[in-house]
Scaffold this motif. Structure first.
Motif, PDB file in Angstrom:
ATOM      1  N   TYR A 159      42.821  76.094  69.817  1.00 27.09           N
ATOM      2  CA  TYR A 159      42.452  74.993  68.933  1.00 27.09           C
ATOM      3  C   TYR A 159      41.741  73.902  69.721  1.00 27.09           C
ATOM      4  CZ  TYR A 159      45.531  77.026  65.423  1.00 27.09           C
ATOM      5  OH  TYR A 159      46.109  77.868  64.510  1.00 27.09           O
ATOM      6  N   TYR A 186      39.332  70.129  69.071  1.00 23.23           N
ATOM      7  CA  TYR A 186      39.044  69.073  68.096  1.00 23.23           C
ATOM      8  C   TYR A 186      38.088  68.039  68.680  1.00 23.23           C
ATOM      9  CZ  TYR A 186      43.601  70.768  66.347  1.00 23.23           C
ATOM     10  OH  TYR A 186      44.644  71.541  65.911  1.00 23.23           O
ATOM     11  N   TYR A 195      37.211  63.989  67.918  1.00 19.87           N
ATOM     12  CA  TYR A 195      37.554  62.768  67.198  1.00 19.87           C
ATOM     13  C   TYR A 195      36.609  61.654  67.634  1.00 19.87           C
ATOM     14  CZ  TYR A 195      42.047  64.789  65.838  1.00 19.87           C
ATOM     15  OH  TYR A 195      43.029  65.579  65.299  1.00 19.87           O
ATOM     16  N   GLN A 211      36.778  57.341  67.803  1.00 24.05           N
ATOM     17  CA  GLN A 211      37.707  56.225  67.719  1.00 24.05           C
ATOM     18  C   GLN A 211      36.935  54.927  67.621  1.00 24.05           C
ATOM     19  OE1 GLN A 211      40.330  55.546  71.104  1.00 24.05           O
ATOM     20  NE2 GLN A 211      41.824  54.514  69.814  1.00 24.05           N
ATOM     21  N   MET A 215      40.333  51.439  63.384  1.00 21.62           N
ATOM     22  CA  MET A 215      40.169  52.581  62.464  1.00 21.62           C
ATOM     23  C   MET A 215      40.930  53.811  62.921  1.00 21.62           C
ATOM     24  SD  MET A 215      38.310  51.321  60.135  1.00 21.62           S
ATOM     25  CE  MET A 215      37.769  52.756  59.221  1.00 21.62           C
ATOM     26  N   GLY A 216      41.524  53.766  64.093  1.00 22.34           N
ATOM     27  CA  GLY A 216      42.241  54.923  64.590  1.00 22.34           C
ATOM     28  C   GLY A 216      41.290  56.030  64.990  1.00 22.34           C
ATOM     29  N   LEU A 217      41.789  57.254  64.973  1.00 16.38           N
ATOM     30  CA  LEU A 217      40.979  58.415  65.315  1.00 16.38           C
ATOM     31  C   LEU A 217      40.616  59.157  64.036  1.00 16.38           C
ATOM     32  CD1 LEU A 217      42.767  57.906  67.976  1.00 16.38           C
ATOM     33  CD2 LEU A 217      42.058  60.214  68.576  1.00 16.38           C
ATOM     34  N   LEU A 266      38.846  62.616  62.541  1.00 17.30           N
ATOM     35  CA  LEU A 266      38.495  63.977  62.919  1.00 17.30           C
ATOM     36  C   LEU A 266      37.080  64.290  62.465  1.00 17.30           C
ATOM     37  CD1 LEU A 266      39.450  66.704  64.096  1.00 17.30           C
ATOM     38  CD2 LEU A 266      40.292  67.264  61.803  1.00 17.30           C
ATOM     39  N   TYR A 271      36.682  70.615  63.928  1.00 20.05           N
ATOM     40  CA  TYR A 271      37.688  71.298  64.708  1.00 20.05           C
ATOM     41  C   TYR A 271      37.388  72.792  64.708  1.00 20.05           C
ATOM     42  CZ  TYR A 271      40.056  72.729  60.377  1.00 20.05           C
ATOM     43  OH  TYR A 271      40.356  73.276  59.162  1.00 20.05           O
ATOM     44  N   GLU A 328      37.213  64.972  58.822  1.00 25.57           N
ATOM     45  CA  GLU A 328      37.108  63.856  57.881  1.00 25.57           C
ATOM     46  C   GLU A 328      35.717  63.225  57.837  1.00 25.57           C
ATOM     47  OE1 GLU A 328      40.520  62.162  60.237  1.00 25.57           O
ATOM     48  OE2 GLU A 328      40.989  61.311  58.280  1.00 25.57           O
ATOM     49  N   PHE A 353      36.466  61.515  71.555  1.00 27.04           N
ATOM     50  CA  PHE A 353      37.483  62.255  72.294  1.00 27.04           C
ATOM     51  C   PHE A 353      37.486  63.709  71.861  1.00 27.04           C
ATOM     52  CE2 PHE A 353      39.702  59.166  74.759  1.00 27.04           C
ATOM     53  CZ  PHE A 353      39.621  57.970  74.068  1.00 27.04           C
ATOM     54  N   LEU A 391      48.530  67.867  71.512  1.00 30.15           N
ATOM     55  CA  LEU A 391      47.124  67.817  71.865  1.00 30.15           C
ATOM     56  C   LEU A 391      46.962  67.332  73.300  1.00 30.15           C
ATOM     57  CD1 LEU A 391      45.586  66.156  68.680  1.00 30.15           C
ATOM     58  CD2 LEU A 391      45.428  68.557  69.358  1.00 30.15           C
ATOM     59  N   PHE A 433      44.143  65.618  75.547  1.00 25.47           N
ATOM     60  CA  PHE A 433      42.919  64.869  75.323  1.00 25.47           C
ATOM     61  C   PHE A 433      42.072  64.788  76.588  1.00 25.47           C
ATOM     62  CE2 PHE A 433      42.962  62.933  71.129  1.00 25.47           C
ATOM     63  CZ  PHE A 433      44.265  63.167  70.725  1.00 25.47           C
ATOM     64  N   GLY A 434      40.774  64.754  76.379  1.00 25.94           N
ATOM     65  CA  GLY A 434      39.862  64.402  77.451  1.00 25.94           C
ATOM     66  C   GLY A 434      39.856  62.894  77.636  1.00 25.94           C
ATOM     67  N   TYR A 465      51.750  59.387  69.291  1.00 22.74           N
ATOM     68  CA  TYR A 465      51.012  59.395  70.538  1.00 22.74           C
ATOM     69  C   TYR A 465      50.846  57.963  71.025  1.00 22.74           C
ATOM     70  CZ  TYR A 465      49.597  64.298  70.131  1.00 22.74           C
ATOM     71  OH  TYR A 465      49.591  65.673  70.074  1.00 22.74           O
ATOM     72  N   PHE A 489      49.868  55.637  67.999  1.00 22.01           N
ATOM     73  CA  PHE A 489      49.284  56.315  66.857  1.00 22.01           C
ATOM     74  C   PHE A 489      50.271  57.328  66.282  1.00 22.01           C
ATOM     75  CE2 PHE A 489      44.948  54.857  67.041  1.00 22.01           C
ATOM     76  CZ  PHE A 489      44.759  54.517  68.366  1.00 22.01           C
ATOM     77  N   TYR A 500      45.011  67.739  62.813  1.00 17.94           N
ATOM     78  CA  TYR A 500      45.760  66.527  63.070  1.00 17.94           C
ATOM     79  C   TYR A 500      45.058  65.360  62.381  1.00 17.94           C
ATOM     80  CZ  TYR A 500      48.713  68.116  67.008  1.00 17.94           C
ATOM     81  OH  TYR A 500      49.649  68.713  67.806  1.00 17.94           O
ATOM     82  N   PHE A 541      45.257  61.271  62.058  1.00 17.73           N
ATOM     83  CA  PHE A 541      45.858  60.134  62.723  1.00 17.73           C
ATOM     84  C   PHE A 541      45.841  58.895  61.840  1.00 17.73           C
ATOM     85  CE2 PHE A 541      46.653  61.293  67.136  1.00 17.73           C
ATOM     86  CZ  PHE A 541      45.990  62.500  67.248  1.00 17.73           C
ATOM     87  N   GLY A 542      46.810  58.010  62.080  1.00 18.10           N
ATOM     88  CA  GLY A 542      46.797  56.696  61.475  1.00 18.10           C
ATOM     89  C   GLY A 542      45.863  55.766  62.239  1.00 18.10           C
ATOM     90  N   THR A 543      45.785  54.536  61.786  1.00 16.72           N
ATOM     91  CA  THR A 543      44.851  53.572  62.373  1.00 16.72           C
ATOM     92  C   THR A 543      45.379  52.913  63.633  1.00 16.72           C
ATOM     93  OG1 THR A 543      45.693  51.928  60.837  1.00 16.72           O
ATOM     94  CG2 THR A 543      43.660  53.057  60.217  1.00 16.72           C
ATOM     95  N   GLY A 544      46.635  53.165  63.969  1.00 20.21           N
ATOM     96  CA  GLY A 544      47.177  52.656  65.217  1.00 20.21           C
ATOM     97  C   GLY A 544      47.880  51.316  65.080  1.00 20.21           C
TER      98      GLY A 544
END
Lengths: 112, 115
Positions: free
Chosen positions: A31, A33, A35, A37, A41-43, A45, A48, A59, A90, A101, A103-104, B36, B90, B103, B105-108
């Motif tokens: 898997y 992905y 993302y 950021q 607004m968060g992450l 997607l 994937y 998204e 990311f 996950l 992450f890089g 996270y 998050f 996955y 994610f929320g906004t943090g």
């Protein structure tokens, strides 16, 4: 192990230019992905993949394309860069669905 | 589509005080849940996860979270915070009914620990 490697770390693009963000993992994960950021607004997607040759939209896929020709690599292509694509990107991977996950370190992209 | 809500964008708290960071997800029969943490200029690291079993999940660095199916919540708690806990947190969910392992994610929530 290197884990998930992203290149470049920083990039400035002009409006209308294109580029590819590289992502490689050496953990034999199925898997992968992408993302983006944005502050507050968060992450979100973008795309994937559940294995080589299989990709699907997330998204916010508009303006991006991906391919997965090997298990290790999952490049993200930006065509006709726009200011709205200014973000931190990311790449992440996991061995199986539901596992954590990895992450890089991220790519900071500015489109001016 | 599945979504995650983190109502608090910033939480200031004094060192050694307890903290709770709230997370709610949209209703689903079956989910995996995660927290996270992201330290400045780094990628995200897993704190803890709920896949099944006990609803109280313990993670790294003294954090724990409780899965509440009826309230569709997965709040993160720590009884006594340290300066080093200052970071962005998050919440994330995988909706197993979707047949994928996306996955979301929320906004943090930015946790600021004050001396």
């Amino acid at each position: 192990n290197a884990g998930v490697t992203q290149t470049p770390k920083f990039r400035i693009l002009k409006i209308g230019q294109s580029m590819t963000l590289q992502c490689t993992q050496d953990m034999n994960h199925n898997y992968m992905y992408w993302y983006r950021q944005d502050p507050g607004m968060g992450l979100k997607l973008i795309y994937y993949s559940v294995g080589a040759g299989i990709t699907d939209k997330g998204e916010v896929p508009n303006g991006y394309n991906v391919s997965r020709s090997t298990t290790e690599d999952f490049p993200l292509r930006l065509e006709l860069a726009a200011p709205s694509q200014t973000s931190v990107y990311f790449c992440a991977s996991s061995g199986q669905g539901g596992e954590k996950l990895f992450f890089g370190s991220g790519t900071q992209l500015s489109v001016l | 589509a599945q979504s995650v809500t983190q109502l608090d964008s910033q939480v200031p708290v004094f060192e050694e005080a307890p903290v709770e960071l709230r997370c709610n997800y949209s209703s689903s029969v079956s989910v995996y849940l995660f927290w996270y943490v992201q330290y400045p200029n780094q990628g995200l690291q897993l704190l803890l996860k709920y896949l099944s079993g006990s609803t109280l999940v313990k993670g790294i660095n003294g954090f724990e979270a409780e899965f509440n199916k009826s309230q569709t919540s997965f709040h993160l708690r720590k009884p006594s915070v340290h300066i080093s806990d200052t970071a962005e947190y998050f919440c994330a969910v995988i909706d197993l009914t979707s047949g994928t392992y996306k996955y979301i994610f929320g906004t943090g929530t930015r946790l600021k620990v004050l001396a």
